[in-house]
Design an enzyme around this catalytic site. Sequence first.
Site, PDB file in Angstrom:
ATOM      1  N   LYS A 196       0.819  -1.217   0.000  1.00 59.47           N
ATOM      2  CA  LYS A 196       0.000   0.000   0.000  1.00 59.47           C
ATOM      3  C   LYS A 196       0.857   1.273   0.000  1.00 59.47           C
ATOM      4  O   LYS A 196       0.503   2.293  -0.574  1.00 59.47           O
ATOM      5  CB  LYS A 196      -0.943   0.014   1.205  1.00 59.47           C
ATOM      6  CG  LYS A 196      -2.008  -1.078   1.175  1.00 59.47           C
ATOM      7  CD  LYS A 196      -3.116  -0.771   0.203  1.00 59.47           C
ATOM      8  CE  LYS A 196      -4.161  -1.881   0.149  1.00 59.47           C
ATOM      9  NZ  LYS A 196      -5.138  -1.715  -0.925  1.00 59.47           N
ATOM     10  N   GLU A 234      -9.644   6.360   3.076  1.00 56.41           N
ATOM     11  CA  GLU A 234     -10.536   5.332   3.597  1.00 56.41           C
ATOM     12  C   GLU A 234      -9.690   4.097   3.836  1.00 56.41           C
ATOM     13  O   GLU A 234      -8.658   3.909   3.204  1.00 56.41           O
ATOM     14  CB  GLU A 234     -11.656   5.021   2.595  1.00 56.41           C
ATOM     15  CG  GLU A 234     -11.283   4.025   1.492  1.00 56.41           C
ATOM     16  CD  GLU A 234     -10.187   4.494   0.541  1.00 56.41           C
ATOM     17  OE1 GLU A 234     -10.102   5.722   0.288  1.00 56.41           O
ATOM     18  OE2 GLU A 234      -9.402   3.651   0.060  1.00 56.41           O
ATOM     19  N   SER A 291       1.870  -9.639  -1.020  1.00 60.42           N
ATOM     20  CA  SER A 291       1.509  -8.221  -0.879  1.00 60.42           C
ATOM     21  C   SER A 291       1.631  -7.681   0.537  1.00 60.42           C
ATOM     22  O   SER A 291       1.717  -6.471   0.733  1.00 60.42           O
ATOM     23  CB  SER A 291       0.081  -8.003  -1.394  1.00 60.42           C
ATOM     24  OG  SER A 291      -0.825  -8.840  -0.708  1.00 60.42           O
TER      25      SER A 291
HETATM   26  C1  LIG Z   1      -1.636  -7.046   2.306  1.00 58.75           C
HETATM   27  C2  LIG Z   1      -2.775  -6.691   1.416  1.00 58.75           C
HETATM   28  N1  LIG Z   1      -2.866  -7.303   0.212  1.00 58.75           N
HETATM   29  C3  LIG Z   1      -3.881  -7.017  -0.635  1.00 58.75           C
HETATM   30  C4  LIG Z   1      -4.877  -6.112  -0.294  1.00 58.75           C
HETATM   31  C5  LIG Z   1      -5.985  -5.879  -1.268  1.00 58.75           C
HETATM   32  O1  LIG Z   1      -5.905  -4.655  -1.915  1.00 58.75           O
HETATM   33  P1  LIG Z   1      -5.501  -4.543  -3.443  1.00 58.75           P
HETATM   34  O2  LIG Z   1      -6.343  -5.532  -4.180  1.00 58.75           O
HETATM   35  O3  LIG Z   1      -5.798  -3.137  -3.790  1.00 58.75           O
HETATM   36  O4  LIG Z   1      -4.059  -4.874  -3.556  1.00 58.75           O
HETATM   37  C6  LIG Z   1      -4.821  -5.441   0.948  1.00 58.75           C
HETATM   38  C7  LIG Z   1      -5.848  -4.460   1.338  1.00 58.75           C
HETATM   39  O5  LIG Z   1      -5.923  -3.996   2.448  1.00 58.75           O
HETATM   40  C8  LIG Z   1      -3.740  -5.750   1.820  1.00 58.75           C
HETATM   41  O6  LIG Z   1      -3.634  -5.162   3.026  1.00 58.75           O
END
Ligand SMILES: Cc1ncc(COP(=O)(O)O)c(C=O)c1O
Length: 405
Positions: free
Chosen positions: A99, A121, A387
Amino acid sequence: MNAPLKPNSFRSGPDENGRFGIYGGRFVAETLMPNILELERAYREARNDPAYVAEMASHRTHYIGRPSPLYFAERLTEHFGGAKIYLKREELNHTGSHKVNNVLGQILLARRMGKKRIIAETGAGQHGVATATLCARFGLECIVYMGAVDVARQAPNVFRMKMLGATVVPVQSGAKTLKDAMNEALRDWVTNVETTFYCIGTVAGPHPYPAMVRDFQSVIGEETRQQMQEAEGRLPDSLIACVGGGSNAIGLFHPFLDDPSVEIYGVEAAGHGLDKLHAASISGGKPGVLHGNRTYLLMDEDGQIQEGHSISAGLDYPGIGPEHSWLNDIGRVTYLSATDDEALEAFQLMSKVEGIIPALECAHAMAKVAELAPTKPKDHLMVVNLSGRGDKDVPQVAEMLGTKL
Ligand SMILES: Cc1ncc(COP(=O)(O)O)c(C=O)c1O
């Protein structure tokens, strides 16, 4: 950075109206239009300004800790006995997820635009924490809208945001989750247009947000291209990432969209199952308009938005970024889904086999790796976007596994 793309490129969208095919666009109140146009102009100027690009590069290196490693997961590879699995380690970024890549870009833009009040948000709290962090770093006021239900279930992240000096506003409307927090943030923006910058956390919202957030997250895929060349001397054969709004996924995918040899998979949250409560907007939704853009949404028969359900608070958004909707319809990306149970199993396997506790969000991607990797030959190079880290999920997982902390 801005080399011209081939006219038939999958990477050249959106068009001048912010559309990816029939998706995207700008469905906002008239009062917001001047701001949106101001933002679009400011972003166009900034991305062509070497000073902005250099400032971002410097903070990526020294504050976020980029490049994140591309790590060969030897034990997982052995475990599945098929594809060679690499993990893109976004969980090692400062604040613990991808993020922050996007927030850095937006906060540097807000500073250029002279905006001193930042609103955001958040669902799981990762985007809120990243925004509070960058606001602390640059001395900006930070207000984070968060559904009251999420405030209760993500207490450690709420405390982190407060420690970082942010004001967290619990949103009591609707189901009191991310969709309602985003409604409230848009309302704030309309009211405080002059002073306020809205830092959106995923590739959703009105144009230019989906394209702008994608550009900031594309650092993931750009680094992966280079690192895979260094490690194996060629491109990967497949990419896999979880999809909530879709920002970590599009960040990994976008630099590879024009490479036909690369298979691309996005993994949505199937919750209790696609025929029950879930958050799989593409696999179980249909096109409609929400939060300023047209995209796949979870809707009932009357066109009312339905609440998404996922074990993972970061994946329960009832929509998805419009570029993903387009990539699905044209067939460039395959969208799969993983249930809560599959994600929980992958969460435990990854922890035990690699010594890495993943966020529940990316455990969804890992769950599909468990299915796909064994079907591939041993020279198949598979990249999974890790992620975020699972520290935030440990209390929830402990409870689900019947352990009292
Ligand atoms: C670690 C992590 N991966 C994925 C996501 C999903 O978001 P996005 O699809 O925008 O990557 C989030 C959302 O809070 C997250 O914290």
